[in-house]
Design a protein around this motif. Structure first.
Motif, PDB file in Angstrom:
ATOM      1  N   ASP A  70      93.487  48.143  36.892  1.00 27.58           N
ATOM      2  CA  ASP A  70      94.424  47.016  36.827  1.00 27.58           C
ATOM      3  C   ASP A  70      93.979  46.127  35.669  1.00 27.58           C
ATOM      4  OD1 ASP A  70      95.683  44.519  37.080  1.00 27.58           O
ATOM      5  OD2 ASP A  70      95.557  44.510  39.261  1.00 27.58           O
ATOM      6  N   LEU A  71      94.714  46.223  34.561  1.00 21.89           N
ATOM      7  CA  LEU A  71      94.323  45.501  33.351  1.00 21.89           C
ATOM      8  C   LEU A  71      94.372  43.988  33.492  1.00 21.89           C
ATOM      9  CD1 LEU A  71      96.130  47.638  30.657  1.00 21.89           C
ATOM     10  CD2 LEU A  71      93.691  47.479  31.072  1.00 21.89           C
ATOM     11  N   ILE A  72      95.245  43.502  34.322  1.00 22.85           N
ATOM     12  CA  ILE A  72      95.365  42.053  34.482  1.00 22.85           C
ATOM     13  C   ILE A  72      94.122  41.502  35.185  1.00 22.85           C
ATOM     14  CG2 ILE A  72      96.760  40.175  35.445  1.00 22.85           C
ATOM     15  CD1 ILE A  72      98.057  41.868  33.101  1.00 22.85           C
ATOM     16  N   ALA A  73      93.690  42.189  36.214  1.00 20.15           N
ATOM     17  CA  ALA A  73      92.535  41.726  36.982  1.00 20.15           C
ATOM     18  C   ALA A  73      91.203  42.075  36.320  1.00 20.15           C
ATOM     19  CB  ALA A  73      92.580  42.304  38.393  1.00 20.15           C
ATOM     20  N   TYR A  74      91.159  43.170  35.552  1.00 25.82           N
ATOM     21  CA  TYR A  74      89.887  43.673  35.029  1.00 25.82           C
ATOM     22  C   TYR A  74      89.963  43.987  33.534  1.00 25.82           C
ATOM     23  CZ  TYR A  74      88.927  44.121  39.981  1.00 25.82           C
ATOM     24  OH  TYR A  74      88.747  43.856  41.311  1.00 25.82           O
ATOM     25  N   ARG A  75      90.453  43.050  32.753  1.00 27.28           N
ATOM     26  CA  ARG A  75      90.602  43.275  31.308  1.00 27.28           C
ATOM     27  C   ARG A  75      89.271  43.603  30.637  1.00 27.28           C
ATOM     28  NH1 ARG A  75      94.190  43.357  26.835  1.00 27.28           N
ATOM     29  NH2 ARG A  75      92.722  43.894  25.219  1.00 27.28           N
ATOM     30  N   GLU A  76      88.179  43.001  31.107  1.00 24.16           N
ATOM     31  CA  GLU A  76      86.877  43.258  30.494  1.00 24.16           C
ATOM     32  C   GLU A  76      86.466  44.718  30.629  1.00 24.16           C
ATOM     33  OE1 GLU A  76      86.130  42.252  34.742  1.00 24.16           O
ATOM     34  OE2 GLU A  76      87.347  41.325  33.209  1.00 24.16           O
ATOM     35  N   ILE A  77      86.893  45.381  31.694  1.00 22.59           N
ATOM     36  CA  ILE A  77      86.587  46.808  31.852  1.00 22.59           C
ATOM     37  C   ILE A  77      87.372  47.621  30.826  1.00 22.59           C
ATOM     38  CG2 ILE A  77      86.654  48.799  33.401  1.00 22.59           C
ATOM     39  CD1 ILE A  77      86.258  46.827  35.736  1.00 22.59           C
ATOM     40  N   SER A  78      88.593  47.228  30.544  1.00 22.21           N
ATOM     41  CA  SER A  78      89.366  47.899  29.506  1.00 22.21           C
ATOM     42  C   SER A  78      88.654  47.796  28.162  1.00 22.21           C
ATOM     43  CB  SER A  78      90.772  47.306  29.410  1.00 22.21           C
ATOM     44  OG  SER A  78      91.488  47.951  28.370  1.00 22.21           O
ATOM     45  N   ASN A  79      88.099  46.625  27.878  1.00 20.88           N
ATOM     46  CA  ASN A  79      87.346  46.452  26.636  1.00 20.88           C
ATOM     47  C   ASN A  79      86.117  47.359  26.609  1.00 20.88           C
ATOM     48  OD1 ASN A  79      89.187  44.498  25.878  1.00 20.88           O
ATOM     49  ND2 ASN A  79      87.922  42.803  26.587  1.00 20.88           N
ATOM     50  N   GLN A  80      85.446  47.505  27.747  1.00 23.39           N
ATOM     51  CA  GLN A  80      84.297  48.404  27.846  1.00 23.39           C
ATOM     52  C   GLN A  80      84.727  49.852  27.617  1.00 23.39           C
ATOM     53  OE1 GLN A  80      82.701  46.666  31.756  1.00 23.39           O
ATOM     54  NE2 GLN A  80      80.930  47.681  30.832  1.00 23.39           N
ATOM     55  N   ILE A  81      85.860  50.243  28.186  1.00 27.14           N
ATOM     56  CA  ILE A  81      86.368  51.603  28.004  1.00 27.14           C
ATOM     57  C   ILE A  81      86.585  51.881  26.519  1.00 27.14           C
ATOM     58  CG2 ILE A  81      88.380  53.102  28.368  1.00 27.14           C
ATOM     59  CD1 ILE A  81      88.580  51.836  31.204  1.00 27.14           C
ATOM     60  N   ALA A  82      87.203  50.927  25.831  1.00 28.06           N
ATOM     61  CA  ALA A  82      87.441  51.085  24.392  1.00 28.06           C
ATOM     62  C   ALA A  82      86.127  51.271  23.649  1.00 28.06           C
ATOM     63  CB  ALA A  82      88.208  49.880  23.857  1.00 28.06           C
ATOM     64  N   GLN A  83      85.126  50.509  24.020  1.00 28.69           N
ATOM     65  CA  GLN A  83      83.831  50.593  23.348  1.00 28.69           C
ATOM     66  C   GLN A  83      83.103  51.892  23.698  1.00 28.69           C
ATOM     67  OE1 GLN A  83      81.082  47.481  24.431  1.00 28.69           O
ATOM     68  NE2 GLN A  83      79.878  47.782  22.572  1.00 28.69           N
ATOM     69  N   VAL A  84      83.029  52.230  24.966  1.00 25.50           N
ATOM     70  CA  VAL A  84      82.278  53.409  25.415  1.00 25.50           C
ATOM     71  C   VAL A  84      82.890  54.707  24.880  1.00 25.50           C
ATOM     72  CG1 VAL A  84      81.686  54.781  27.468  1.00 25.50           C
ATOM     73  CG2 VAL A  84      81.301  52.313  27.466  1.00 25.50           C
ATOM     74  N   PHE A  85      84.228  54.801  24.929  1.00 27.36           N
ATOM     75  CA  PHE A  85      84.883  56.053  24.565  1.00 27.36           C
ATOM     76  C   PHE A  85      85.488  56.050  23.162  1.00 27.36           C
ATOM     77  CE2 PHE A  85      85.034  55.985  29.276  1.00 27.36           C
ATOM     78  CZ  PHE A  85      84.231  57.094  29.492  1.00 27.36           C
ATOM     79  N   GLY A  86      85.405  54.912  22.468  1.00 25.19           N
ATOM     80  CA  GLY A  86      85.887  54.852  21.101  1.00 25.19           C
ATOM     81  C   GLY A  86      87.391  55.000  20.962  1.00 25.19           C
TER      82      GLY A  86
END
Length: 113
Positions: free
Chosen positions: A61-77
């Motif tokens: 859920d991007l609205i509730a957990y936007r910081e995890i989306s940012n981590q996904i972008a960083q971890v998986f490029g």
């Protein structure tokens, strides 16, 4: 589909480890976006567990957990988009799609490749 809610950034490390044994699918979903709701609904209606055996599925859920989306972008490029689907194998993103390009047949083909 049996979604696992992705609610902690620390889960990404476990996803990377687990992806050595089975494919992992992450759906990044914006609960405020009609395109995201439609893409999610289309995927859920088409999903056939027998077609994609042993695939673990996570819903973010991007609205509730936007910081995890940012981590996904960083971890998986992979740059952030919404909605977005990522297929993880052996600790790496081997396929991603966003918006109207999220297609069950494409995902199934990549999982079974």
């Amino acid at each position: 589909m049996n979604w696992i809610a992705l609610t902690a950034g620390s889960t990404l490390e476990q996803i990377q480890k687990d992806s050595a044994q089975q494919p992992i699918l992450i759906f990044k979903h914006s609960t405020r976006c009609s395109i995201s709701a439609t893409a999610l609904s289309r995927l859920e209606r088409a999903w056939q567990q027998g077609d994609v055996a042993n695939t673990q599925t996570y819903l973010l859920d991007l609205i509730a957990y936007r910081e995890i989306s940012n981590q996904i972008a960083q971890v998986f490029g992979i740059g952030h988009e919404s909605p977005q689907i990522l297929l993880i194998r052996n600790g790496q993103c081997v396929f991603d799609a966003s918006h109207w390009d999220i297609d069950y047949q494409d995902i199934k083909q990549k999982i079974n490749a």
